[in-house]
Design a protein around this motif. Structure first.
Motif, PDB file in Angstrom:
ATOM      1  N   THR A   1      -1.627   2.732  -9.360  1.00  0.00           N
ATOM      2  CA  THR A   1      -1.487   3.041  -7.939  1.00  0.00           C
ATOM      3  C   THR A   1      -2.006   1.878  -7.100  1.00  0.00           C
ATOM      4  O   THR A   1      -1.449   1.565  -6.039  1.00  0.00           O
ATOM      5  CB  THR A   1      -2.234   4.340  -7.572  1.00  0.00           C
ATOM      6  OG1 THR A   1      -3.591   4.259  -8.004  1.00  0.00           O
ATOM      7  CG2 THR A   1      -1.570   5.553  -8.180  1.00  0.00           C
ATOM      8  N   ALA A   2      -3.063   1.215  -7.584  1.00  0.00           N
ATOM      9  CA  ALA A   2      -3.561   0.020  -6.888  1.00  0.00           C
ATOM     10  C   ALA A   2      -2.520  -1.096  -6.948  1.00  0.00           C
ATOM     11  O   ALA A   2      -2.315  -1.829  -5.966  1.00  0.00           O
ATOM     12  CB  ALA A   2      -4.871  -0.440  -7.512  1.00  0.00           C
ATOM     13  N   GLU A   3      -1.839  -1.207  -8.074  1.00  0.00           N
ATOM     14  CA  GLU A   3      -0.799  -2.234  -8.207  1.00  0.00           C
ATOM     15  C   GLU A   3       0.360  -1.943  -7.265  1.00  0.00           C
ATOM     16  O   GLU A   3       0.941  -2.857  -6.668  1.00  0.00           O
ATOM     17  CB  GLU A   3      -0.307  -2.294  -9.651  1.00  0.00           C
ATOM     18  CG  GLU A   3       0.669  -3.422  -9.913  1.00  0.00           C
ATOM     19  CD  GLU A   3       0.939  -3.637 -11.388  1.00  0.00           C
ATOM     20  OE1 GLU A   3       2.116  -3.794 -11.758  1.00  0.00           O
ATOM     21  OE2 GLU A   3      -0.029  -3.656 -12.171  1.00  0.00           O
TER      22      GLU A   3
ATOM     23  N   ASP B   1      -2.372  10.800  -3.343  1.00  0.00           N
ATOM     24  CA  ASP B   1      -2.908   9.836  -2.374  1.00  0.00           C
ATOM     25  C   ASP B   1      -2.064   8.570  -2.334  1.00  0.00           C
ATOM     26  O   ASP B   1      -1.868   7.968  -1.271  1.00  0.00           O
ATOM     27  CB  ASP B   1      -4.356   9.484  -2.719  1.00  0.00           C
ATOM     28  CG  ASP B   1      -5.323  10.611  -2.409  1.00  0.00           C
ATOM     29  OD1 ASP B   1      -4.921  11.575  -1.734  1.00  0.00           O
ATOM     30  OD2 ASP B   1      -6.486  10.535  -2.858  1.00  0.00           O
ATOM     31  N   SER B   2      -1.571   8.159  -3.494  1.00  0.00           N
ATOM     32  CA  SER B   2      -0.732   6.966  -3.551  1.00  0.00           C
ATOM     33  C   SER B   2       0.561   7.177  -2.769  1.00  0.00           C
ATOM     34  O   SER B   2       0.977   6.319  -1.981  1.00  0.00           O
ATOM     35  CB  SER B   2      -0.405   6.624  -5.006  1.00  0.00           C
ATOM     36  OG  SER B   2       0.535   5.581  -5.089  1.00  0.00           O
ATOM     37  N   VAL B   3       1.188   8.327  -2.965  1.00  0.00           N
ATOM     38  CA  VAL B   3       2.441   8.625  -2.269  1.00  0.00           C
ATOM     39  C   VAL B   3       2.202   8.731  -0.762  1.00  0.00           C
ATOM     40  O   VAL B   3       2.984   8.210   0.048  1.00  0.00           O
ATOM     41  CB  VAL B   3       3.065   9.921  -2.818  1.00  0.00           C
ATOM     42  CG1 VAL B   3       4.276  10.345  -1.979  1.00  0.00           C
ATOM     43  CG2 VAL B   3       3.487   9.724  -4.276  1.00  0.00           C
ATOM     44  N   ILE B   4       1.118   9.397  -0.378  1.00  0.00           N
ATOM     45  CA  ILE B   4       0.799   9.512   1.047  1.00  0.00           C
ATOM     46  C   ILE B   4       0.517   8.137   1.646  1.00  0.00           C
ATOM     47  O   ILE B   4       0.889   7.852   2.793  1.00  0.00           O
ATOM     48  CB  ILE B   4      -0.407  10.460   1.248  1.00  0.00           C
ATOM     49  CG1 ILE B   4      -0.005  11.895   0.909  1.00  0.00           C
ATOM     50  CG2 ILE B   4      -0.923  10.388   2.691  1.00  0.00           C
ATOM     51  CD1 ILE B   4      -1.146  12.882   0.943  1.00  0.00           C
ATOM     52  N   GLY B   5      -0.114   7.265   0.861  1.00  0.00           N
ATOM     53  CA  GLY B   5      -0.364   5.906   1.328  1.00  0.00           C
ATOM     54  C   GLY B   5       0.930   5.167   1.617  1.00  0.00           C
ATOM     55  O   GLY B   5       1.047   4.464   2.639  1.00  0.00           O
ATOM     56  N   TRP B   6       1.918   5.309   0.717  1.00  0.00           N
ATOM     57  CA  TRP B   6       3.240   4.729   0.962  1.00  0.00           C
ATOM     58  C   TRP B   6       3.776   5.244   2.296  1.00  0.00           C
ATOM     59  O   TRP B   6       4.209   4.486   3.155  1.00  0.00           O
ATOM     60  CB  TRP B   6       4.201   5.178  -0.143  1.00  0.00           C
ATOM     61  CG  TRP B   6       4.250   4.350  -1.366  1.00  0.00           C
ATOM     62  CD1 TRP B   6       3.207   4.007  -2.173  1.00  0.00           C
ATOM     63  CD2 TRP B   6       5.416   3.775  -1.947  1.00  0.00           C
ATOM     64  NE1 TRP B   6       3.663   3.262  -3.223  1.00  0.00           N
ATOM     65  CE2 TRP B   6       5.001   3.116  -3.124  1.00  0.00           C
ATOM     66  CE3 TRP B   6       6.765   3.776  -1.609  1.00  0.00           C
ATOM     67  CZ2 TRP B   6       5.903   2.442  -3.955  1.00  0.00           C
ATOM     68  CZ3 TRP B   6       7.662   3.116  -2.429  1.00  0.00           C
ATOM     69  CH2 TRP B   6       7.225   2.452  -3.591  1.00  0.00           C
ATOM     70  N   ARG B   7       3.759   6.568   2.439  1.00  0.00           N
ATOM     71  CA  ARG B   7       4.337   7.193   3.630  1.00  0.00           C
ATOM     72  C   ARG B   7       3.682   6.673   4.907  1.00  0.00           C
ATOM     73  O   ARG B   7       4.371   6.275   5.853  1.00  0.00           O
ATOM     74  CB  ARG B   7       4.187   8.703   3.538  1.00  0.00           C
ATOM     75  CG  ARG B   7       4.548   9.415   4.832  1.00  0.00           C
ATOM     76  CD  ARG B   7       4.154  10.863   4.787  1.00  0.00           C
ATOM     77  NE  ARG B   7       5.148  11.668   4.083  1.00  0.00           N
ATOM     78  CZ  ARG B   7       4.973  12.956   3.807  1.00  0.00           C
ATOM     79  NH1 ARG B   7       3.848  13.550   4.145  1.00  0.00           N
ATOM     80  NH2 ARG B   7       5.919  13.631   3.183  1.00  0.00           N
ATOM     81  N   GLU B   8       2.365   6.679   4.954  1.00  0.00           N
ATOM     82  CA  GLU B   8       1.649   6.269   6.161  1.00  0.00           C
ATOM     83  C   GLU B   8       1.916   4.810   6.514  1.00  0.00           C
ATOM     84  O   GLU B   8       2.026   4.455   7.687  1.00  0.00           O
ATOM     85  CB  GLU B   8       0.156   6.518   5.977  1.00  0.00           C
ATOM     86  CG  GLU B   8      -0.198   8.009   5.931  1.00  0.00           C
ATOM     87  CD  GLU B   8      -1.673   8.238   5.707  1.00  0.00           C
ATOM     88  OE1 GLU B   8      -2.385   7.261   5.334  1.00  0.00           O
ATOM     89  OE2 GLU B   8      -2.126   9.386   5.891  1.00  0.00           O
ATOM     90  N   HIS B   9       2.018   3.980   5.470  1.00  0.00           N
ATOM     91  CA  HIS B   9       2.300   2.567   5.700  1.00  0.00           C
ATOM     92  C   HIS B   9       3.628   2.407   6.442  1.00  0.00           C
ATOM     93  O   HIS B   9       3.718   1.678   7.437  1.00  0.00           O
ATOM     94  CB  HIS B   9       2.360   1.852   4.349  1.00  0.00           C
ATOM     95  CG  HIS B   9       2.565   0.381   4.442  1.00  0.00           C
ATOM     96  ND1 HIS B   9       1.550  -0.530   4.289  1.00  0.00           N
ATOM     97  CD2 HIS B   9       3.686  -0.355   4.676  1.00  0.00           C
ATOM     98  CE1 HIS B   9       2.023  -1.749   4.417  1.00  0.00           C
ATOM     99  NE2 HIS B   9       3.321  -1.678   4.646  1.00  0.00           N
ATOM    100  N   PHE B  10       4.655   3.103   5.981  1.00  0.00           N
ATOM    101  CA  PHE B  10       5.981   2.957   6.567  1.00  0.00           C
ATOM    102  C   PHE B  10       6.113   3.694   7.894  1.00  0.00           C
ATOM    103  O   PHE B  10       6.830   3.233   8.794  1.00  0.00           O
ATOM    104  CB  PHE B  10       7.047   3.430   5.580  1.00  0.00           C
ATOM    105  CG  PHE B  10       7.166   2.564   4.363  1.00  0.00           C
ATOM    106  CD1 PHE B  10       7.353   1.197   4.486  1.00  0.00           C
ATOM    107  CD2 PHE B  10       7.068   3.106   3.093  1.00  0.00           C
ATOM    108  CE1 PHE B  10       7.450   0.387   3.364  1.00  0.00           C
ATOM    109  CE2 PHE B  10       7.164   2.300   1.970  1.00  0.00           C
ATOM    110  CZ  PHE B  10       7.354   0.945   2.098  1.00  0.00           C
ATOM    111  N   VAL B  11       5.469   4.843   8.045  1.00  0.00           N
ATOM    112  CA  VAL B  11       5.539   5.574   9.308  1.00  0.00           C
ATOM    113  C   VAL B  11       4.996   4.712  10.450  1.00  0.00           C
ATOM    114  O   VAL B  11       5.599   4.621  11.532  1.00  0.00           O
ATOM    115  CB  VAL B  11       4.763   6.904   9.219  1.00  0.00           C
ATOM    116  CG1 VAL B  11       4.554   7.498  10.615  1.00  0.00           C
ATOM    117  CG2 VAL B  11       5.520   7.904   8.357  1.00  0.00           C
TER     118      VAL B  11
END
Length: 222
Positions: free
Chosen positions: A81-83, A149-159
Motif C-alpha cells: 500500500t505504501a508502494e 485506508d489505501s483505497v480511501i487514500g486514492w480516492r481523496e487524492h483524486f477528489v
C-alpha cells in the motif's frame, strides 16, 4: 554526447547507496516471494514451507523476520500500500511539474498512468490490493483496515485534484467529483480483470486513455 562527457557525468562509485544488510535483503526476498505467490494462488494457499524453500532459508530464519503468517501478511499489505502511494505521488508530482493548470496536469497524469500501466497488469501494487480485497476472509481486521485506508487514500487524492479542476473549469454535467475519482479505481481494478481474462496487458492502459478523454470533454470550456 561524447564518451568523455559521459565519463564526466557518470555518478561516482562513492555516490551509490550502501548495500542493504543481509538480514534486510532476506526479509525483502521473503516478501517478494510471498507477494508473487499470493497474486498467483491466494494467501490461504501460500505456505510458510514453500516460502522457506524458495528463499533457501530455515524455518527459524523465517520466524526471525516474521512472528507468524499473519505478521507476514500485515507486512506485505503495509509494504505494497505504501508502494501504491509512492507510485501515484511520483506520477502526480511529475504531472504538476509539467503544467500549473489543474486540468492539463491531470490529463498529463492520466497519460503517464496509461503508459505505466501498459506492461504492469501483473505487477502493479494495486493488483495486490485487489487480491486482498477479494480474499478478505483470509485476513484480520487490521489488515482489512490497511487495505481500506489505501483505497480511501486514492480516492481523496483524486477528489481534491478534481475539485481544483472544477473551480477553474465548470463541469458540463452534475457528476460528483467522488464518483469521477472512484472511476479511476474502477477502471484500474476492472482493467486488471480484463487483462487476466483476455491475456491483454493493454487493458488498463486503454481504459485510462478512455477515462482521460471523458475528463477532457467533461471539463472542456465551451
Amino acid at each position: 554526447m561524447t564518451s568523455q562527457s559521459l565519463t564526466k557525468t557518470a555518478p561516482s562509485v562513492h555516490s551509490q547507496p550502501p548495500a542493504k544488510p543481509k538480514g534486510e535483503r532476506t526479509r525483502e526476498r521473503i516478501l517478494d516471494l510471498a507477494y508473487d505467490s499470493v497474486i498467483r494462488k491466494g494467501f490461504a494457499a501460500t505456505s510458510i514451507e514453500e516460502l522457506v524453500e524458495a528463499a533457501g532459508i530455515t524455518k527459524s530464519g523465517f520466524f526471525y523476520h516474521f512472528k507468524d503468517k499473519t505478521d507476514l501478511a500485515r507486512q506485505l499489505i503495509a509494504r505494497y500500500t505504501a508502494e501504491n502511494a509512492r507510485f501515484l505521488d511520483d506520477m502526480a508530482d511529475r504531472a504538476r511539474e509539467l503544467s500549473d493548470d489543474p486540468l492539463h496536469s491531470f490529463l498529463i497524469f492520466l497519460k503517464l498512468y496509461a503508459e505505466a500501466m501498459s506492461d504492469l497488469a501483473d505487477t502493479h501494487p494495486g493488483c495486490f490490493v485487489a487480491t486482498v480485497t477479494f480474499q478478505d476472509q483470509s485476513f484480520d481486521r487490521e489488515m482489512r483496515r490497511l487495505t481500506v485506508d489505501s483505497v480511501i487514500g486514492w480516492r481523496e487524492h483524486f477528489v481534491g485534484w478534481l475539485e481544483e479542476i472544477a473551480e477553474a473549469y465548470p463541469p458540463r454535467g452534475k457528476l460528483a467529483m467522488v464518483d469521477l475519482a472512484d472511476a479511476i479505481l474502477a477502471f484500474t481494478y476492472g482493467g486488471m480483470t480484463l487483462a487476466k481474462a483476455l491475456n491483454d496487458n493493454s487493458a488498463i492502459s486503454r481504459q485510462a486513455l478512455m477515462f482521460r478523454e471523458t475528463v477532457r470533454l467533461y471539463f472542456q470550456p465551451d
